[in-house]
Design a protein around this motif. Structure first.
Motif, PDB file in Angstrom:
ATOM      1  N   SER A  44      -8.888   8.038   6.756  1.00  0.00           N
ATOM      2  CA  SER A  44     -10.315   7.307   6.912  1.00  0.00           C
ATOM      3  C   SER A  44     -10.030   5.860   6.409  1.00  0.00           C
ATOM      4  O   SER A  44     -11.084   5.083   6.341  1.00  0.00           O
ATOM      5  CB  SER A  44     -11.400   7.965   6.112  1.00  0.00           C
ATOM      6  N   ARG A  45      -8.856   5.585   5.602  1.00  0.00           N
ATOM      7  CA  ARG A  45      -8.621   4.275   5.241  1.00  0.00           C
ATOM      8  C   ARG A  45      -7.938   3.198   6.403  1.00  0.00           C
ATOM      9  O   ARG A  45      -6.889   2.863   6.095  1.00  0.00           O
ATOM     10  CB  ARG A  45      -7.653   4.542   3.876  1.00  0.00           C
ATOM     11  N   SER A  46      -8.791   3.043   7.195  1.00  0.00           N
ATOM     12  CA  SER A  46      -8.196   1.927   8.201  1.00  0.00           C
ATOM     13  C   SER A  46      -8.365   0.595   7.650  1.00  0.00           C
ATOM     14  O   SER A  46      -7.781  -0.246   8.290  1.00  0.00           O
ATOM     15  CB  SER A  46      -9.253   1.998   9.517  1.00  0.00           C
ATOM     16  N   ASP A  47      -8.727   0.499   6.420  1.00  0.00           N
ATOM     17  CA  ASP A  47      -8.282  -0.850   5.733  1.00  0.00           C
ATOM     18  C   ASP A  47      -7.090  -0.998   5.256  1.00  0.00           C
ATOM     19  O   ASP A  47      -6.555  -1.976   4.772  1.00  0.00           O
ATOM     20  CB  ASP A  47      -9.593  -1.154   4.477  1.00  0.00           C
ATOM     21  N   LEU A  48      -6.472   0.186   4.834  1.00  0.00           N
ATOM     22  CA  LEU A  48      -5.207   0.252   4.365  1.00  0.00           C
ATOM     23  C   LEU A  48      -3.989   0.700   5.526  1.00  0.00           C
ATOM     24  O   LEU A  48      -3.018   0.128   5.499  1.00  0.00           O
ATOM     25  CB  LEU A  48      -4.880   1.294   3.207  1.00  0.00           C
TER      26      LEU A  48
ATOM     27  N   TRP B  79      -1.330   5.368  12.244  1.00  0.00           N
ATOM     28  CA  TRP B  79      -1.237   6.262  10.954  1.00  0.00           C
ATOM     29  C   TRP B  79      -2.556   6.810  10.800  1.00  0.00           C
ATOM     30  O   TRP B  79      -2.441   8.235  10.657  1.00  0.00           O
ATOM     31  CB  TRP B  79      -0.831   5.237   9.896  1.00  0.00           C
ATOM     32  N   THR B  80      -3.425   6.331  10.918  1.00  0.00           N
ATOM     33  CA  THR B  80      -4.707   7.037  10.514  1.00  0.00           C
ATOM     34  C   THR B  80      -5.173   7.967  11.880  1.00  0.00           C
ATOM     35  O   THR B  80      -5.682   9.114  11.614  1.00  0.00           O
ATOM     36  CB  THR B  80      -5.936   5.840  10.637  1.00  0.00           C
TER      37      THR B  80
ATOM     38  N   VAL C 150      -9.811  -6.594   6.834  1.00  0.00           N
ATOM     39  CA  VAL C 150      -9.617  -6.555   5.476  1.00  0.00           C
ATOM     40  C   VAL C 150      -7.989  -6.184   5.267  1.00  0.00           C
ATOM     41  O   VAL C 150      -7.259  -6.807   4.559  1.00  0.00           O
ATOM     42  CB  VAL C 150     -10.391  -5.351   4.789  1.00  0.00           C
ATOM     43  N   ARG C 151      -7.446  -5.197   6.084  1.00  0.00           N
ATOM     44  CA  ARG C 151      -6.146  -4.918   6.016  1.00  0.00           C
ATOM     45  C   ARG C 151      -5.113  -6.256   6.327  1.00  0.00           C
ATOM     46  O   ARG C 151      -4.083  -6.410   5.817  1.00  0.00           O
ATOM     47  CB  ARG C 151      -5.943  -3.626   7.091  1.00  0.00           C
TER      48      ARG C 151
ATOM     49  N   LEU D 266      -6.363  -7.371   1.751  1.00  0.00           N
ATOM     50  CA  LEU D 266      -7.323  -7.146   0.765  1.00  0.00           C
ATOM     51  C   LEU D 266      -7.755  -5.468   0.922  1.00  0.00           C
ATOM     52  O   LEU D 266      -6.610  -4.868   1.679  1.00  0.00           O
ATOM     53  CB  LEU D 266      -8.463  -7.817   1.298  1.00  0.00           C
ATOM     54  N   TYR D 267      -8.347  -5.119   0.218  1.00  0.00           N
ATOM     55  CA  TYR D 267      -8.785  -3.697   0.377  1.00  0.00           C
ATOM     56  C   TYR D 267     -10.091  -3.409   0.032  1.00  0.00           C
ATOM     57  O   TYR D 267     -11.012  -4.283  -0.374  1.00  0.00           O
ATOM     58  CB  TYR D 267      -7.860  -2.601  -0.680  1.00  0.00           C
TER      59      TYR D 267
END
Length: 559
Positions: free
Chosen positions: A84-88, A93-94, A392-393, A397-398
């Protein structure tokens, strides 16, 4: 090396198992560089290196997913959290991690009987009028059995799997060490903030292991939703609440997962259920600040009379008033084309980052242009959240953990709502709650109250902070830390200035030497002038002019 010492024999056994999986799925480089091999060999364990690189899966995300599944529940849940961390993580991968699932079969009840009776403090027959030894459902942490109390109340009994806490705690210790290694030596992986991820994940896992925490979450949310008659939550039987045992009243209905898979014995108004479920979760987010962090279809029950049941409160997230205000600032920033506000919020969420603010500003302008002019109730929330996470990614940022969970919840709601009602739009449900939040948080009264609270906090903390500074000053332990940007350029400037000073001193010395040489009558002469003095004089002029040219050029560049 991060595995120089191993805390317990159990850690050694688990470490050896992890090493075998890493090698089998082609992660020999990580196995070697992290110190796993050296730590195991020092402990007398020699992994079979020949088994490495044997995975038939080609892509790295696919190999990671397969390895996590084989490593067991802790690693599967970590992968699910990262999905669930599409910001990272990038989309490939997600998407791969979202396919993770634990292969769990229920344990035979004989393996649980002793633990259950120890937690109950009595025989099962004395505690329950009836108890079904066949599990209703099984997960990686616990399994659930049906039972009936002596007063006739139907209940479900949630039992933690024996020994799972030791495995999870060992895994969390090893993950913490691995995260520190990746933070120190992981290159590009350092951008993911592995220590922060593992710390947040460990907090969630420890809460899931303690069923008393789930009971507290359930009681809190039940109080918040007490006035909502259309929503039903289980009631905890407090007398039987333990850290590895939880007894709750049983809700009978059809889960949204079963309904979506075609098990539709009872007719339900799917559109009304989608609306009700969404409004309830959004109320938790915007009004209560405490919300169900995993509202997937299996945790939603369609009950009789158009009511909705909520299950499984092992994962509950908290959203502070300050965080809700940040989210509102982003929405209002899009609506008013206020890029500075959005930039400020994103930078506040990522303290200590090395983001190029000019690049971020350009991305924010493009982000606003995609959504500016659309009414809040018409926004494509799923697309907006994914675009925000991507921005963000890409800017290194995060998202804070609570915001990342909220993004996951919104995406779950959007997907489930559309599955139940093709015309569903999450934004139309967010709009009235967001407007209400805006009135509450940005009213004059609220702003004055918040300002007064911050001023009171400042006045209360100021004497203590001054006292600490003075004590450190007396002890000689007061340190001043300076963060000098462009330190390399600063050093070059110092070096250049020193070189100019040296040349200037040499030029001055030559001029003085030349003046002395001019007074000597002996030796050859040029145009009646002593040759040594003339050569020195010309060389001094050349050096001086060169120094003046360098200084002039430097002044032009700075201006």
């Amino acid at each position: 090396m991060i595995f120089e010492t191993i805390g317990a024999v159990g850690d050694l056994k688990r470490l050896s198992s992890i090493a075998g999986v890493l090698l089998r799925f082609g992660f020999r480089d990580l196995f070697e560089r992290s110190g796993l091999r050296r730590a195991l060999e020092k402990a007398g364990v020699r992994p079979d290196i020949a088994k490495s690189e044997s995975s038939t899966l080609e892509s790295t995300p696919a190999r990671v997913r397969a390895a996590l599944e084989e490593l067991g529940p802790t690693f599967v849940k970590l992968g699910q959290a990262l999905a669930s961390r599409s910001d990272l993580l990038p989309p490939e991968w997600t998407a791969e991690l979202s396919r993770l699932h634990a292969h769990v079969t229920a344990l035979p009840f004989d393996a649980l009987r002793a633990q259950v009776q120890e937690d109950l403090g009595t025989d099962i027959e004395a505690a329950f009028a009836s108890f079904d030894e066949e599990a209703l459902a099984a997960g990686s942490i616990a399994q659930v059995h049906a039972a009936t109390m002596h007063d006739g109340t139907d209940v479900v009994v949630k039992l933690r799997r024996p020994g799972i806490d030791k495995t999870v705690h060992a895994d969390l210790r090893l993950l913490a060490r691995l995260a520190r290694f990746l933070e120190d030596e992981g290159g590009e992986l350092r951008r993911l903030r592995p220590t922060r991820i593992v710390r947040d994940f460990a907090r969630t896992m420890r809460a899931e292991l303690d069923f008393r925490s789930e009971a507290r979450n359930l009681a809190l949310i039940a109080r918040n939703l007490e006035a909502v008659d259309a929503v039903v939550l289980p009631r905890v039987i407090s007398a039987f609440t333990r850290d590895r045992l939880l007894v709750m009243t049983r809700l009978r209905g059809t889960s949204a997962a079963d309904w979506l898979s075609g098990l539709r014995d009872v007719a339900f108004d799917a559109r009304a259920m989608a609306s009700l479920g969404t409004d309830v979760v959004l109320r938790m987010v915007f009004e209560d600040g405490v919300f169900h962090a995993d509202p997937h279809p299996g945790n939603l029950l369609f009950l009789d009379a158009g009511r909705l049941g909520l299950l499984d409160f092992g994962q509950v997230a908290h959203l502070s008033e300050a965080r809700r205000r940040d989210l509102l600032r982003i929405l209002l920033g899009v609506a008013s084309r206020d890029e500075d506000t959005i930039i400020d919020v994103l930078l506040e969420w990522s303290p200590g980052n090395d983001c190029e603010v000019d690049v971020l500003a350009g991305d924010v302008r493009a982000f606003i242009d995609r959504y500016y002019g659309a009414e809040l109730q018409d926004l494509d929330v799923e697309r907006l959240l994914l675009d925000l996470s991507e921005m963000v990614r890409e800017n290194d940022l995060y998202l804070p953990a609570d915001v990342a969970i909220l993004v996951k919840v919104f995406l779950l709601l959007e997907g489930l709502g559309r599955a139940l009602d093709p015309g569903f739009r999450l934004s139309s449900h967010i709009e009235p709650l967001a407007r209400g939040l805006e009135r509450r948080l940005l009213s004059k009264r609220s702003l004055m109250r918040r300002g007064a609270n911050e001023l009171r906090s400042l006045l209360m903390d100021l004497p203590r902070d001054v006292d600490r500074v003075l004590k450190r000053l007396r002890r000689g332990k007061l340190r001043l830390e300076l963060d000098l940007e462009r330190l390399e350029h600063f050093g070059e400037r110092i070096s250049s200035s020193a070189n100019r000073l040296t040349i200037g001193m040499i030029t001055a010395a030559l001029i003085i030497g030349t003046a002395i040489a001019m007074t000597i009558d002996a030796g050859p002469r040029i145009f009646g002038i002593p040759a040594l003095g003339l050569v020195g004089f010309v060389f001094s002029i050349v050096l001086g002019l060169g120094l003046l040219w360098s200084i002039w050029q430097s002044t032009r560049r700075r201006s």
